[in-house]
Design a protein around this motif. Structure first.
Motif, PDB file in Angstrom:
ATOM      1  N   ARG A 199       0.838  -1.204   0.000  1.00 12.50           N
ATOM      2  CA  ARG A 199       0.000   0.000   0.000  1.00 12.50           C
ATOM      3  C   ARG A 199       0.875   1.257   0.000  1.00 12.50           C
ATOM      4  O   ARG A 199       2.021   1.208   0.457  1.00 12.50           O
ATOM      5  CB  ARG A 199      -0.938  -0.005   1.208  1.00 12.50           C
ATOM      6  N   PRO A 200       0.342   2.391  -0.483  1.00 14.39           N
ATOM      7  CA  PRO A 200       1.154   3.622  -0.548  1.00 14.39           C
ATOM      8  C   PRO A 200       1.530   4.104   0.856  1.00 14.39           C
ATOM      9  O   PRO A 200       0.787   3.887   1.815  1.00 14.39           O
ATOM     10  CB  PRO A 200       0.231   4.616  -1.250  1.00 14.39           C
ATOM     11  N   PRO A 201       2.679   4.760   0.999  1.00 12.17           N
ATOM     12  CA  PRO A 201       3.121   5.252   2.321  1.00 12.17           C
ATOM     13  C   PRO A 201       2.127   6.194   2.974  1.00 12.17           C
ATOM     14  O   PRO A 201       2.063   6.283   4.201  1.00 12.17           O
ATOM     15  CB  PRO A 201       4.429   5.973   2.006  1.00 12.17           C
ATOM     16  N   SER A 202       1.332   6.895   2.152  1.00 10.37           N
ATOM     17  CA  SER A 202       0.353   7.826   2.723  1.00 10.37           C
ATOM     18  C   SER A 202      -0.710   7.098   3.536  1.00 10.37           C
ATOM     19  O   SER A 202      -1.503   7.722   4.239  1.00 10.37           O
ATOM     20  CB  SER A 202      -0.309   8.635   1.607  1.00 10.37           C
ATOM     21  N   ASN A 203      -0.731   5.774   3.427  1.00 12.70           N
ATOM     22  CA  ASN A 203      -1.684   4.988   4.208  1.00 12.70           C
ATOM     23  C   ASN A 203      -1.339   4.981   5.692  1.00 12.70           C
ATOM     24  O   ASN A 203      -2.185   4.641   6.526  1.00 12.70           O
ATOM     25  CB  ASN A 203      -1.713   3.557   3.680  1.00 12.70           C
ATOM     26  N   ALA A 204      -0.106   5.333   6.029  1.00 12.03           N
ATOM     27  CA  ALA A 204       0.283   5.396   7.447  1.00 12.03           C
ATOM     28  C   ALA A 204      -0.399   6.590   8.107  1.00 12.03           C
ATOM     29  O   ALA A 204      -0.478   7.672   7.527  1.00 12.03           O
ATOM     30  CB  ALA A 204       1.796   5.519   7.554  1.00 12.03           C
TER      31      ALA A 204
END
Length: 436
Positions: free
Chosen positions: A284-289
């Motif tokens: 998943r993209p890092p922005s999911n954190a």
């Protein structure tokens, strides 16, 4: 002047007793039903650690495959961390304090022959938990990070469990047998019972019993102690052990002091997620954190069931119906006194004097209705406490909700009295006196 208007209000209410009883009953029932459900929502969604919660945050990183199909009725596995992720965040030490944890239930075998074995719930955690959550130690002290690394067999007991096992005798240095293993007692905590238990697994009883013991997380993993909560795994090559990279089961909390630390930790989480994605582990993209504050996390957990919210809406709908009926009753009551109002106007009273007099009369009705509503709400909460739900026993009205009950009743009755009072103030005294 206010005393005079208050006296006039009492005289008027005594003069029309049936109407007064109907209005007090209506406002009491509406406010009582509303405050019963509002109190339930209040205790379920309150701040569990006032004064400390603003500094506590829940990191959230999502290691689930992009094609992972989440069950609609099961807990979200990404709400917990895997062992590798939790240890990476823990050892990075990017927060003021940080702690990984999980719940467990272990069999206690007391040394005393008079006490049989019994199960207790507790927490496996790292050493920062005690200072970060503000637990008070009555005896001894928390274990050190060195104990975490050494997987020491030490335990901190709650005041309740300590009293059950040792009575009034000193317990520091004594041994407790948990799940067949001996642990050395290094501390005793004072009663600590935040509601809701914000730090537990989303699948656990968040309004259940408090933790009765604390022992190092690494020791629990080393001894393969059983855990409570959601133990989720994914991927065909997963070994399904506690330390597996495709198994989530750990809760993680950090303490951040100020916006600068919060911003820096968010960037750290994004960088960590991007690093794991580059290694091929995350898809998943890092922005999911994400980094949730405590209250944001409680909202994310949807602690208040949908049926409770629906009951709250229905209760306030009932209050609106009651207010509508009070408006009609007050309108009839005030307009019936047109002659009295006209005489007062003819003697020099202004519209605002009439409006104030009728407003005070409405407030007195609301105050009486609030007292009745308070009793009805207490009966309603008594009924809620006898429900089997884990939050039911918390349904108690505190001082703030008591004041809200009276305030809501007075406000509702005064709102109901606005239109009737306005209509009564606009009666033409000359015309009314001529008719009479």
């Amino acid at each position: 002047m206010l005393n005079y208007y208050f006296d006039l209000a009492l005289r008027s209410l005594r003069h029309s007793k049936v109407l007064t009883v109907l209005m007090v009953l209506a406002i009491g029932l509406g406010v009582g039903a509303s405050m019963t459900m509002l109190t339930v929502v209040h205790v379920m969604s309150g701040d569990p650690l006032p004064g400390r919660s603003a500094q506590l945050y829940r990191p959230h990183i999502d290691p689930l495959p992009i094609d992972f199909k989440q069950s609609t009725d099961g807990p979200d596995p990404s709400n917990n961390l895997t062992w590798p992720d939790a240890m990476a965040l823990l050892h990075a030490k990017r927060a003021e304090k940080q702690a990984a944890m999980a719940g467990g239930e272990l069999l206690v075998r007391p040394d005393q022959s008079s006490i049989g074995p019994f199960y207790v719930s507790g927490r496996y955690c790292t050493s920062d938990l005690f200072s970060m959550f503000g637990l008070t130690l009555l005896q001894g002290q928390a274990w050190s990070p060195a104990d975490d690394d050494a997987r020491s067999r030490v335990v901190i007991l709650s005041e309740t469990l300590n009293r059950m096992l040792f009575g009034t005798e000193p317990s520091i240095g004594q041994t407790v047998n948990l799940a067949g293993h001996d642990f050395r007692v290094v501390g005793v905590t004072a009663h600590w019972n935040p509601r809701p238990m914000f730090y537990v697994d989303s699948d656990a009883k968040i309004y259940g019993d408090t933790d009765l013991f604390f022992l190092p997380l690494t020791t629990a993993v080393d001894l393969n102690l059983t855990i409570n909560g959601n133990f989720a795994n994914w991927g065909s090559d997963a070994s399904h052990t506690k330390t597996d990279a495709n198994t989530s089961w750990l809760q993680f909390w950090v303490q951040l002091n100020g916006d600068k630390q919060t911003t820096a930790y968010k960037e750290f989480l994004n960088d960590y997620s991007a690093q794991q994605r580059a290694l091929g582990r995350f898809t998943r993209p890092p922005s999911n954190a994400k980094l949730y504050s405590m209250m944001e996390w409680l909202a994310h957990m949807h602690l208040v069931p949908s049926e409770v919210r629906l009951q709250l809406l229905l209760a306030f709908g009932f209050l609106i119906v009651c207010i509508t009926n009070i408006i009609a009753l007050l309108l009839a009551k005030f307009l019936r006194r047109s002659g009295e109002m006209s005489i007062r106007r003819a003697l020099g009273a202004k519209r605002r004097d009439i409006f104030l007099q009728l407003g005070i009369e409405s407030a007195v009705i609301g105050l009486a209705g609030g007292m009745l509503g308070l009793g009805i709400a207490q009966i309603g909460l008594w009924g809620v406490r006898h429900r089997p739900d884990d939050y039911a026993k918390l349904a108690q009205m505190d001082t703030s909700m008591l004041l809200y009950t009276l305030g809501l009743a007075v406000l509702a009755s005064m709102l109901a009295g606005l239109l009737p009072a306005w209509r009564a103030c606009n009666i033409q005294p000359a015309l009314q006196l001529k008719i009479q």
